[in-house]
Design an enzyme around this catalytic site. Structure first.
Site, PDB file in Angstrom:
ATOM      1  N   GLY A  10      61.061  -8.059 -48.743  1.00 25.87           N
ATOM      2  CA  GLY A  10      59.599  -8.133 -48.565  1.00 25.87           C
ATOM      3  C   GLY A  10      59.153  -9.514 -48.115  1.00 25.87           C
ATOM      4  CG  LEU A  14      50.120 -13.099 -51.284  1.00 27.87           C
ATOM      5  CD1 LEU A  14      49.334 -14.121 -50.494  1.00 27.87           C
ATOM      6  CD2 LEU A  14      49.214 -12.429 -52.334  1.00 27.87           C
ATOM      7  CB  SER A 107      51.384  -6.666 -61.585  1.00 26.21           C
ATOM      8  OG  SER A 107      50.019  -6.621 -61.919  1.00 26.21           O
ATOM      9  CB  SER A 108      48.820  -9.451 -65.563  1.00 25.42           C
ATOM     10  OG  SER A 108      47.834  -9.261 -64.574  1.00 25.42           O
ATOM     11  CB  CYS A 109      48.000  -4.066 -64.013  1.00 23.28           C
ATOM     12  SG  CYS A 109      49.265  -3.550 -62.882  1.00 23.28           S
ATOM     13  CE1 TYR A 136      52.137  -2.626 -57.687  1.00 17.52           C
ATOM     14  CE2 TYR A 136      51.093  -3.541 -59.639  1.00 17.52           C
ATOM     15  CZ  TYR A 136      51.841  -3.710 -58.494  1.00 17.52           C
ATOM     16  OH  TYR A 136      52.302  -4.958 -58.157  1.00 17.52           O
ATOM     17  CE  LYS A 140      55.613  -3.855 -58.733  1.00 14.76           C
ATOM     18  NZ  LYS A 140      56.702  -4.505 -57.974  1.00 14.76           N
ATOM     19  N   PRO A 163      53.627 -11.880 -62.741  1.00  6.82           N
ATOM     20  CG  PRO A 163      53.678 -11.867 -60.403  1.00  6.82           C
ATOM     21  CD  PRO A 163      54.260 -11.205 -61.611  1.00  6.82           C
ATOM     22  CG  HIS A 179      44.538  -7.745 -55.015  1.00  2.00           C
ATOM     23  ND1 HIS A 179      45.659  -7.657 -54.223  1.00  2.00           N
ATOM     24  CD2 HIS A 179      44.828  -7.049 -56.146  1.00  2.00           C
ATOM     25  CE1 HIS A 179      46.578  -6.937 -54.846  1.00  2.00           C
ATOM     26  NE2 HIS A 179      46.107  -6.560 -56.010  1.00  2.00           N
TER      27      HIS A 179
HETATM   28  O1  GFB Z   1      41.362  -7.679 -57.503  1.00  2.00           O
HETATM   29  P1  GFB Z   1      40.925  -6.297 -57.863  1.00  2.00           P
HETATM   30  O2  GFB Z   1      40.817  -5.344 -56.761  1.00  2.00           O
HETATM   31  O3  GFB Z   1      41.924  -5.637 -58.897  1.00  2.00           O
HETATM   32  O4  GFB Z   1      39.500  -6.360 -58.598  1.00  2.00           O
HETATM   33  P2  GFB Z   1      42.248  -5.648 -60.474  1.00  2.00           P
HETATM   34  C1  GFB Z   1      39.195  -7.247 -59.612  1.00  2.00           C
HETATM   35  C2  GFB Z   1      37.739  -7.098 -60.022  1.00  2.00           C
HETATM   36  O5  GFB Z   1      36.895  -7.574 -58.966  1.00  2.00           O
HETATM   37  C3  GFB Z   1      37.281  -5.676 -60.336  1.00  2.00           C
HETATM   38  C4  GFB Z   1      35.852  -6.627 -58.723  1.00  2.00           C
HETATM   39  O6  GFB Z   1      36.417  -5.684 -61.459  1.00  2.00           O
HETATM   40  C5  GFB Z   1      36.518  -5.296 -59.069  1.00  2.00           C
HETATM   41  O7  GFB Z   1      35.531  -4.285 -59.295  1.00  2.00           O
HETATM   42  N1  GFB Z   1      35.364  -6.739 -57.334  1.00  2.00           N
HETATM   43  C6  GFB Z   1      34.113  -7.129 -56.978  1.00  2.00           C
HETATM   44  C7  GFB Z   1      36.033  -6.443 -56.212  1.00  2.00           C
HETATM   45  N2  GFB Z   1      33.953  -7.059 -55.662  1.00  2.00           N
HETATM   46  C8  GFB Z   1      35.146  -6.632 -55.145  1.00  2.00           C
HETATM   47  C9  GFB Z   1      35.569  -6.361 -53.813  1.00  2.00           C
HETATM   48  O8  GFB Z   1      34.852  -6.500 -52.824  1.00  2.00           O
HETATM   49  N3  GFB Z   1      36.880  -5.958 -53.664  1.00  2.00           N
HETATM   50  C10 GFB Z   1      37.728  -5.807 -54.734  1.00  2.00           C
HETATM   51  N4  GFB Z   1      39.011  -5.428 -54.510  1.00  2.00           N
HETATM   52  N5  GFB Z   1      37.313  -6.030 -56.012  1.00  2.00           N
HETATM   53  C11 GFB Z   1      44.507  -4.846 -59.548  1.00  2.00           C
HETATM   54  C12 GFB Z   1      45.385  -3.648 -59.793  1.00  2.00           C
HETATM   55  O9  GFB Z   1      43.519  -4.729 -60.483  1.00  2.00           O
HETATM   56  O10 GFB Z   1      45.169  -6.074 -59.777  1.00  2.00           O
HETATM   57  C13 GFB Z   1      46.721  -3.798 -59.210  1.00  2.00           C
HETATM   58  O11 GFB Z   1      44.702  -2.497 -59.359  1.00  2.00           O
HETATM   59  C14 GFB Z   1      47.350  -5.143 -59.515  1.00  2.00           C
HETATM   60  O12 GFB Z   1      47.534  -2.779 -59.687  1.00  2.00           O
HETATM   61  C15 GFB Z   1      46.403  -6.258 -59.190  1.00  2.00           C
HETATM   62  O13 GFB Z   1      47.734  -5.185 -60.865  1.00  2.00           O
HETATM   63  C16 GFB Z   1      46.946  -7.624 -59.579  1.00  2.00           C
HETATM   64  O14 GFB Z   1      42.565  -7.018 -60.976  1.00  2.00           O
HETATM   65  O15 GFB Z   1      41.192  -4.931 -61.235  1.00  2.00           O
END
Ligand code: GFB
Length: 308
Positions: A10, A14, A107-109, A136, A140, A163, A179
């Site tokens: 990979g 990123l 991942s921390s999830c 996911y 993991k 991470p 993200h």
């Molecule tokens: O980074 P994110 O998509 O993932 O979202 P998670 C983190 C927070 O940011 C959530 C908010 O509460 C989203 O609702 N948020 C606000 C947004 N605006 C936005 C936007 O425009 N885009 C996105 N993407 N979020 C992921 C997991 O969870 O984290 C994966 O789904 C993985 O499996 C990854 O573990 C590290 O932190 O919630």
């Protein structure tokens, strides 16, 4: 050691691209990479043939199907199936070909949605997962268990690093699948260029997240690779040790980008887990610490994004 043949699976993503860059800059001279066009890691026989032919000394698994909260929630099949296949094929082929050292990334999830904070490594499998990303997370967790089973039964040294939320250059900036950090950078940048139009963000803004700049993770991987002797555990968290609410993050990105308009919150989008701050006591006790703070990391990522 630096001329060991290390396969970075990979290497264009990123994390993988940051790992490749860090190892090259630190004198590693025999790194092995292959594009996803040439090798589909979901295909077991193709992975078996590649590993048997190349016989790497070590493997770093950066390859994964990843995405933000909406992508995880929308594509449960791709997130569970692709990740299970990628990790199973690589770990199995590595073991069958005598690879003694391997680093697997999670991942921390993987930790329960409502676990006490900060999240210690031994909270794994102590409660239900966050539903938006359990597909996911289960893949993991299976990867961690594949490594632990081989360590226990066959004496392998397969280390799983967990991470926190990562960001940096070469991240995915697609607004549907990214993200939060790349999404904020793109949304504020485009709104600034559109006469400081309002920006709509997802959820309530109340969840808290911990962010690590990707070169810090690459340094942590190098640190584990070069660690002399036996590590005290085969599951190790990697984070920066503090978190921030999404609302605070939005204000920070808005300021760095220079956007002056309103921010609206779309409550129809999920918040996800309320908080996931990692306990990083273990990796710190070994001697590793992050160096890039959040403001500096966002500035560097924004500089990279503007060149796109
Ligand atoms: O980074 P994110 O998509 O993932 O979202 P998670 C983190 C927070 O940011 C959530 C908010 O509460 C989203 O609702 N948020 C606000 C947004 N605006 C936005 C936007 O425009 N885009 C996105 N993407 N979020 C992921 C997991 O969870 O984290 C994966 O789904 C993985 O499996 C990854 O573990 C590290 O932190 O919630």
């Amino acid at each position: 050691m630096k001329n060991s043949k290390i396969y970075i699976a990979g290497h264009t993503g990123l994390v993988g691209s940051a790992v490749l860059e860090t190892l090259v800059n630190n004198g590693y001279s025999n790194l092995l990479t292959i594009s996803s066009k040439q090798l589909d890691l979901r295909k077991q026989s193709a992975v078996d043939d590649f590993i048997a032919r190349e016989k790497p000394d070590g493997v770093i698994i950066c390859a994964a199907r990843v995405g933000g909260i909406l992508a995880n929630n929308t594509y449960p099949w791709e997130f569970i199936y692709d990740n299970l296949m990628i990790e199973t094929n690589l770990i199995n082929a590595a073991h069958n070909n005598g690879v003694q050292n391997l680093i697997f990334l999670g991942s921390s999830c993987i930790y329960p949605k409502l676990a006490p904070q900060p999240l210690k490594e031994d909270y794994l499998l102590t409660g239900p997962l966050e539903p938006t990303n359990e597909w996911y997370a289960i893949a993991k967790i299976a990867g961690i268990k594949l490594c632990q089973a081989l360590n226990r039964e066959y004496g392998r040294n397969y280390i799983s690093l967990m991470p926190t939320n990562l960001y940096g250059p070469r991240d995915n900036f697609d607004l549907q699948t990214s993200h939060v950090l790349p999404a904020l950078i793109r949304k504020f940048h485009e709104a600034k260029n559109n006469n400081h139009a309002p920006v709509t963000l997802w959820g309530s803004g109340n969840p808290r997240r911990e962010f690590l700049y990707v070169s810090d993770l690459a340094e942590a991987i190098r640190f584990i690779l070069e660690y002399p002797g036996k590590l005290p555990s085969d599951l190790i968290n990697v984070g920066c040790g503090n978190d921030i609410s999404i609302k605070e993050l939005a204000l920070l990105v808005q300021e760095i980008v220079g956007h002056k308009g309103d921010i609206f919150w779309d409550a129809s989008k999920p918040d996800g887990t309320p908080r996931k701050l990692l306990d990083i006591g273990l990796i710190q006790s070994l001697g590793w610490k992050h160096v890039v703070n959040l403001r500096e990391g966002i500035e560097k990522t924004y500089d990279w994004f503007k060149l796109l």
